[in-house]
Design a protein around this motif. Structure first.
Motif, mmCIF file in Angstrom:
data_model
loop_
_atom_site.group_PDB
_atom_site.id
_atom_site.type_symbol
_atom_site.label_atom_id
_atom_site.label_comp_id
_atom_site.label_asym_id
_atom_site.label_seq_id
_atom_site.Cartn_x
_atom_site.Cartn_y
_atom_site.Cartn_z
ATOM 1 N N ASP A 152 -16.916 3.557 -4.255
ATOM 2 C CA ASP A 152 -17.238 3.867 -2.864
ATOM 3 C C ASP A 152 -15.904 3.890 -2.119
ATOM 4 N N SER A 153 -15.915 4.145 -0.834
ATOM 5 C CA SER A 153 -14.647 4.275 -0.102
ATOM 6 C C SER A 153 -13.865 2.955 -0.074
ATOM 7 N N TYR A 154 -14.559 1.820 0.024
ATOM 8 C CA TYR A 154 -13.870 0.534 0.003
ATOM 9 C C TYR A 154 -13.238 0.272 -1.360
ATOM 10 N N ALA A 155 -13.955 0.607 -2.419
ATOM 11 C CA ALA A 155 -13.431 0.401 -3.771
ATOM 12 C C ALA A 155 -12.189 1.258 -4.003
ATOM 13 N N LEU A 156 -12.194 2.491 -3.517
ATOM 14 C CA LEU A 156 -11.009 3.343 -3.651
ATOM 15 C C LEU A 156 -9.828 2.737 -2.901
ATOM 16 N N HIS A 157 -10.114 2.204 -1.732
ATOM 17 C CA HIS A 157 -9.090 1.549 -0.916
ATOM 18 C C HIS A 157 -8.506 0.349 -1.673
ATOM 19 N N THR A 158 -9.376 -0.465 -2.229
ATOM 20 C CA THR A 158 -8.958 -1.647 -2.991
ATOM 21 C C THR A 158 -8.146 -1.237 -4.212
ATOM 22 N N LYS A 159 -8.603 -0.203 -4.916
ATOM 23 C CA LYS A 159 -7.901 0.268 -6.112
ATOM 24 C C LYS A 159 -6.507 0.788 -5.748
ATOM 25 N N TYR A 160 -6.384 1.472 -4.623
ATOM 26 C CA TYR A 160 -5.096 1.994 -4.181
ATOM 27 C C TYR A 160 -4.121 0.843 -3.900
ATOM 28 N N ILE A 161 -4.566 -0.165 -3.173
ATOM 29 C CA ILE A 161 -3.707 -1.317 -2.859
ATOM 30 C C ILE A 161 -3.307 -2.036 -4.143
ATOM 31 N N HIS A 162 -4.268 -2.208 -5.039
ATOM 32 C CA HIS A 162 -3.977 -2.852 -6.321
ATOM 33 C C HIS A 162 -2.904 -2.077 -7.082
ATOM 34 N N PHE A 204 5.213 -5.008 -8.850
ATOM 35 C CA PHE A 204 5.375 -6.027 -9.884
ATOM 36 C C PHE A 204 6.216 -5.488 -11.045
ATOM 37 N N ILE A 205 5.921 -4.293 -11.485
ATOM 38 C CA ILE A 205 6.661 -3.667 -12.586
ATOM 39 C C ILE A 205 8.104 -3.399 -12.169
ATOM 40 N N GLN A 206 8.292 -2.899 -10.946
ATOM 41 C CA GLN A 206 9.641 -2.614 -10.446
ATOM 42 C C GLN A 206 10.477 -3.892 -10.308
ATOM 43 N N GLN A 207 9.823 -5.034 -10.125
ATOM 44 C CA GLN A 207 10.523 -6.319 -10.016
ATOM 45 C C GLN A 207 10.763 -6.955 -11.388
ATOM 46 N N GLY A 208 10.615 -6.178 -12.443
ATOM 47 C CA GLY A 208 10.829 -6.711 -13.790
ATOM 48 C C GLY A 208 9.715 -7.616 -14.255
ATOM 49 N N SER A 209 8.495 -7.349 -13.795
ATOM 50 C CA SER A 209 7.312 -8.138 -14.140
ATOM 51 C C SER A 209 7.452 -9.603 -13.725
ATOM 52 N N ILE A 210 8.103 -9.802 -12.597
ATOM 53 C CA ILE A 210 8.211 -11.137 -12.003
ATOM 54 C C ILE A 210 7.472 -11.097 -10.672
ATOM 55 N N ASN A 211 6.589 -12.048 -10.478
ATOM 56 C CA ASN A 211 5.765 -12.069 -9.279
ATOM 57 C C ASN A 211 6.421 -12.921 -8.199
ATOM 58 N N TYR A 212 6.866 -12.260 -7.149
ATOM 59 C CA TYR A 212 7.476 -12.972 -6.037
ATOM 60 C C TYR A 212 6.515 -13.248 -4.890
ATOM 61 N N ARG A 213 5.488 -12.406 -4.710
ATOM 62 C CA ARG A 213 4.713 -12.561 -3.480
ATOM 63 C C ARG A 213 3.217 -12.301 -3.577
ATOM 64 N N PHE A 214 2.680 -12.045 -4.739
ATOM 65 C CA PHE A 214 1.235 -11.828 -4.881
ATOM 66 C C PHE A 214 0.575 -13.136 -5.285
ATOM 67 N N ILE A 215 -0.400 -13.562 -4.482
ATOM 68 C CA ILE A 215 -1.032 -14.863 -4.685
ATOM 69 C C ILE A 215 -2.514 -14.657 -4.968
ATOM 70 N N PRO A 216 -2.922 -14.772 -6.236
ATOM 71 C CA PRO A 216 -4.342 -14.610 -6.551
ATOM 72 C C PRO A 216 -5.134 -15.868 -6.177
ATOM 73 N N VAL A 217 -6.258 -15.649 -5.508
ATOM 74 C CA VAL A 217 -7.132 -16.753 -5.098
ATOM 75 C C VAL A 217 -8.543 -16.445 -5.587
ATOM 76 N N LEU A 218 -9.077 -17.340 -6.410
ATOM 77 C CA LEU A 218 -10.444 -17.182 -6.914
ATOM 78 C C LEU A 218 -11.430 -17.680 -5.869
ATOM 79 N N PHE A 219 -12.388 -16.840 -5.549
ATOM 80 C CA PHE A 219 -13.451 -17.266 -4.648
ATOM 81 C C PHE A 219 -14.647 -17.715 -5.471
#
Length: 179
Positions: A86-96, A103-118
């Motif tokens: 749906d339009s929200y899913a496309l939006h989410t997929k684009y941001i992802h 992440f890849i451009q940073q050499g696969s090192i995560n500096y600022r993405f914080i996953p939070v499980l709900f």
């Protein structure tokens, strides 16, 4: 208890999530706001033209001082990996996709993405490229999440005493060592 003060530019957060969390996100954002953060979310309450949304997202994704919270849910996993959108899913997929590229451009090192499980999510819902990142569970790990957002360590390393002593003892070589 100590006070941690961040410069204003480091208090900006961007929150990406899927529509199944729409009722859980407002209390989460309210909590973060009460902690002094400025939170922007990726799903809009009001219709916005796609060009404006595109530019709006890029402003957050391109600013390295903005931490990005990825709200993980079962629908988030299906939105980023699935083919029915749906339009929200496309939006989410684009941001992802934009986050994964950084992440890849940073050499696969995560500096600022914080996953939070709900509530309904588990580790299996975390995108594969974020599997080696510390994943926080909301609301159980509130304190740890806040420390991460404040760019602080949980454990304070002990201070090194001012007067260190070094003891040097001569080593005598035995006859068997010299052969």
């Amino acid at each position: 208890m100590r006070t941690i003060s961040l410069p204003p530019k480091y208090k900006n957060l961007f929150l990406t999530y899927s529509s199944d969390l729409s009722s859980e996100i407002p209390p989460f954002v309210d909590f973060l706001t009460k902690q002094g953060f400025r939170v922007d979310i990726d799903l809009f309450e009001n219709p916005v033209s796609s060009k404006d949304a595109h530019n709006w997202n890029h402003s957050y994704l391109r600013d390295p001082s903005v931490l990005i919270i990825v709200a993980i849910s079962p629908k988030y996993k299906s939105d980023i990996e699935g083919s029915v959108m749906d339009s929200y899913a496309l939006h989410t997929k684009y941001i992802h996709s934009m986050m994964q590229n950084e992440f890849i451009q940073q050499g696969s090192i995560n500096y600022r993405f914080i996953p939070v499980l709900f509530f309904s999510a588990s580790q299996k819902h975390v995108p594969s490229w974020l599997q080696n990142t510390h994943v926080y569970r909301w609301p159980q790990e509130t304190e740890d999440l806040l420390l991460r957002l404040l760019r602080e360590e949980r454990f304070i390393f002990p201070s090194v005493p001012g007067n260190l002593s070094i003891l040097i003892r001569p080593v005598t070589m035995s006859a068997t060592d010299t052969q």
